[in-house]
Design a protein around this motif. Structure first.
Motif, short mmCIF file in Angstrom:
data_model
loop_
_atom_site.label_atom_id
_atom_site.label_comp_id
_atom_site.label_asym_id
_atom_site.label_seq_id
_atom_site.Cartn_x
_atom_site.Cartn_y
_atom_site.Cartn_z
N PRO A 30 18.68 64.90 -32.94
CA PRO A 30 17.85 65.30 -31.79
C PRO A 30 17.88 66.81 -31.57
O PRO A 30 18.87 67.48 -31.87
N LYS A 31 16.79 67.32 -31.04
CA LYS A 31 16.68 68.75 -30.76
C LYS A 31 17.57 69.11 -29.59
O LYS A 31 17.76 68.34 -28.66
N LYS A 32 18.11 70.32 -29.61
CA LYS A 32 18.97 70.80 -28.54
C LYS A 32 18.11 71.35 -27.42
O LYS A 32 17.30 72.24 -27.63
N GLY A 33 18.26 70.82 -26.24
CA GLY A 33 17.54 71.32 -25.08
C GLY A 33 18.31 72.48 -24.48
O GLY A 33 19.26 72.28 -23.73
N ARG A 34 17.94 73.72 -24.82
CA ARG A 34 18.68 74.89 -24.41
C ARG A 34 18.18 75.39 -23.06
O ARG A 34 16.99 75.45 -22.81
N HIS A 35 19.11 75.74 -22.20
CA HIS A 35 18.77 76.29 -20.89
C HIS A 35 18.54 77.79 -21.04
O HIS A 35 19.40 78.51 -21.55
#
Length: 69
Positions: A30-35
């Motif tokens: 899964p793709k990393k949801g970066r803040h």
């Protein structure tokens, strides 16, 4: 594990119909949801010139400063 005929299954569980899932999980990691930090902005990946800072071209194709020969 005992044989399937020896299982003790309730009648309400036996009568319930199992449906397939509504969506399929895509393969792969899964793709990393970066803040994003407050200093970062949401912008598209467009070329920026290193000399003049203009958009849609790079340092090699910049025509802002004339070449001296």
């Amino acid at each position: 594990m005992p044989d399937k005929k020896d299982w003790n299954v309730s009648c309400f569980v036996d009568d319930e119909k199992v449906l397939p899932s509504k969506y399929r999980r895509p393969p792969g990691r899964p793709k990393k949801g970066r803040h994003l930090k407050s200093s970062e902005s949401l912008s598209s990946n467009s070329n920026r010139c290193g000399k003049c800072g203009g958009a849609d071209h790079n340092r090699r194709t910049c025509g802002f400063f004339p070449k001296e020969s």
